[in-house]
Write an enzyme that holds these catalytic residues in place. Structure first.
Site, PDB file in Angstrom:
ATOM      1  CB  THR A  19      40.239 -11.777  20.772  1.00 50.38           C
ATOM      2  OG1 THR A  19      41.129 -12.275  21.764  1.00 50.38           O
ATOM      3  CG2 THR A  19      39.960 -10.323  21.060  1.00 50.38           C
ATOM      4  CG  ASP A  67      41.191 -17.771  25.430  1.00 47.79           C
ATOM      5  OD1 ASP A  67      42.241 -18.142  24.866  1.00 47.79           O
ATOM      6  OD2 ASP A  67      41.073 -16.677  25.976  1.00 47.79           O
TER       7      ASP A  67
HETATM    8  N1  ASP Z   1      43.187 -15.600  24.065  1.00 46.03           N
HETATM    9  C1  ASP Z   1      42.611 -15.332  22.749  1.00 46.03           C
HETATM   10  C2  ASP Z   1      42.535 -16.650  21.996  1.00 46.03           C
HETATM   11  O1  ASP Z   1      43.514 -17.133  21.549  1.00 46.03           O
HETATM   12  C3  ASP Z   1      43.468 -14.348  22.036  1.00 46.03           C
HETATM   13  C4  ASP Z   1      42.968 -13.923  20.681  1.00 46.03           C
HETATM   14  O2  ASP Z   1      42.093 -14.491  20.073  1.00 46.03           O
HETATM   15  O3  ASP Z   1      43.510 -12.895  20.176  1.00 46.03           O
HETATM   16  O4  ASP Z   1      41.477 -17.197  21.889  1.00 46.03           O
END
Ligand code: ASP
Length: 350
Positions: A19, A67
């Protein structure tokens, strides 16, 4: 502490995705590029007194940021190999990682990079760098400052003002900035005002460090389902466990059992577990409770685990226990040695 010879080398910031570096797309937040410029721009917004405390750093992005929900043991292996390759040129490493599987990667790095002599600090964010009020800036600042502390000689997680042992960390909240905890081990450090405090007595440096002895085995044979994780539920049947453990592709399994180390009283279920152990599969158990350890055999209801040769994972997190099974199964060891090492604390994971 006398400054080590590498103290004046820049910190390496390794961007793997998550993220923190994402931007909105038609299908939701997705990894984006140009990370170095975006990072430096964000850090420039810090007040001068905080900016001046940051170490020099260089940035490297993986070829395809992801991700972290897409990560596999193959990614853990690749990350450790990159760090091992670059470590000599840096005083420390910051890994920018998605939060969803950050704890798994951190645990795996700890096993692969045993005997680290400088910091590897994993961080991420619950909000993208450019989002209003994002936690990304604080987390990167925290990670950079810890990555410049030579007394920190292990894989750690810096998040929301706190430093956790990597192999003890868990993501415990899906929305709050304060998303990580270390249920069974105290903090390694924390931010107090503008200071970044380390608690050396809790760090590996003073506990069980030895010479660097990186173990970088090939995880590929295990990356496609070689180790499974099975959470018990009331009413679980032996045939259901057999369906997983009986598959010849499965070489190890983590069972999440009741409380202090108990399972349903079902001789057939114990038989399935004993069969898997007898076939040389590495089967370990932890508690479903997030806090505390297990002691199979304390209750009669846990005797089956002992009889079936299931290894106690004590107070390990699921992430640490599963990553350890993967690591030990990837090493060229005989079964007895694997079982012995599973029960031995290697990097403060139990
Ligand atoms: N879905 C994202 C990931 O794990 C969530 C995050 O980074 O907070 O890459």
């Amino acid at each position: 502490m006398i400054a080590p010879p590498f103290a004046d080398r820049p910190v390496l910031v390794l961007y793997t995705g998550g993220t923190l570096g994402m931007i909105p797309s038609a299908t939701g937040l997705a990894p984006a590029g140009d990370i170095e410029a975006r990072l430096r721009r964000t850090l420039d917004s810090l007040p001068p007194s905080r900016r001046s405390r940051l170490p020099e750093f260089v940035v490297q992005a993986v070829a395809e940021p992801i991700d972290s929900s897409a990560a596999t043991p193959h990614d853990w292996q690749h990350l450790a190999a990159t760090i091992a390759d670059r470590l000599g040129q840096h005083s420390g490493i910051v890994v920018l990682h998605g939060t969803d599987t950050l704890a798994w990667s951190a645990a795996s790095l700890a096993y692969q990079l045993q005997g680290l002599d400088r910091p590897v600090v994993v961080t991420g964010a619950m909000h993208p760098l450019e989002a209003e009020g994002s936690d990304a800036l604080d987390n990167i600042e925290l990670a950079l400052r810890y990555a410049a502390r030579p007394e920190l000689q292990e894989v750690s997680v810096a998040f929301a003002g706190r430093l956790l042992r990597g192999v003890r960390a868990r993501k415990i909240h899906s929305e709050n900035d304060d998303a990580f905890a270390s249920p069974n081990y105290p903090l390694l450090g924390e931010r107090v005002g503008d200071d970044i405090v380390l608690y050396p007595g809790r760090c590996l440096e003073t506990q069980q460090r030895g010479a660097p002895r990186f173990e970088l085995p090939d995880y590929s044979p295990l990356a496609s389902g070689g180790v499974v994780r099975l959470v018990l539920w009331p009413g679980i049947q032996a045939w259901q466990v057999a369906a997983w453990l009986g598959d010849t592709r499965v070489r190890g399994a983590l069972l999440e059992v009741w409380g202090g180390g108990n399972i349903p009283s079902d001789p057939e279920l114990v038989g399935v577990l004993a069969k898997a152990s007898g076939e040389g599969k590495l089967v370990a158990a932890i508690s479903q409770c997030p806090h505390g350890s297990i002691a199979p055999g304390h209750y009669a209801a846990g005797q089956g685990l002992v009889e079936a040769g299931v290894l106690s994972a004590d107070d390990m997190t699921p992430e640490a226990a599963l990553a350890k099974l993967v690591h030990l199964l990837a090493l060229p060891l005989d079964e007895q040695e694997r079982r012995r090492l599973f029960l031995t604390p290697l990097v403060g994971e139990r």
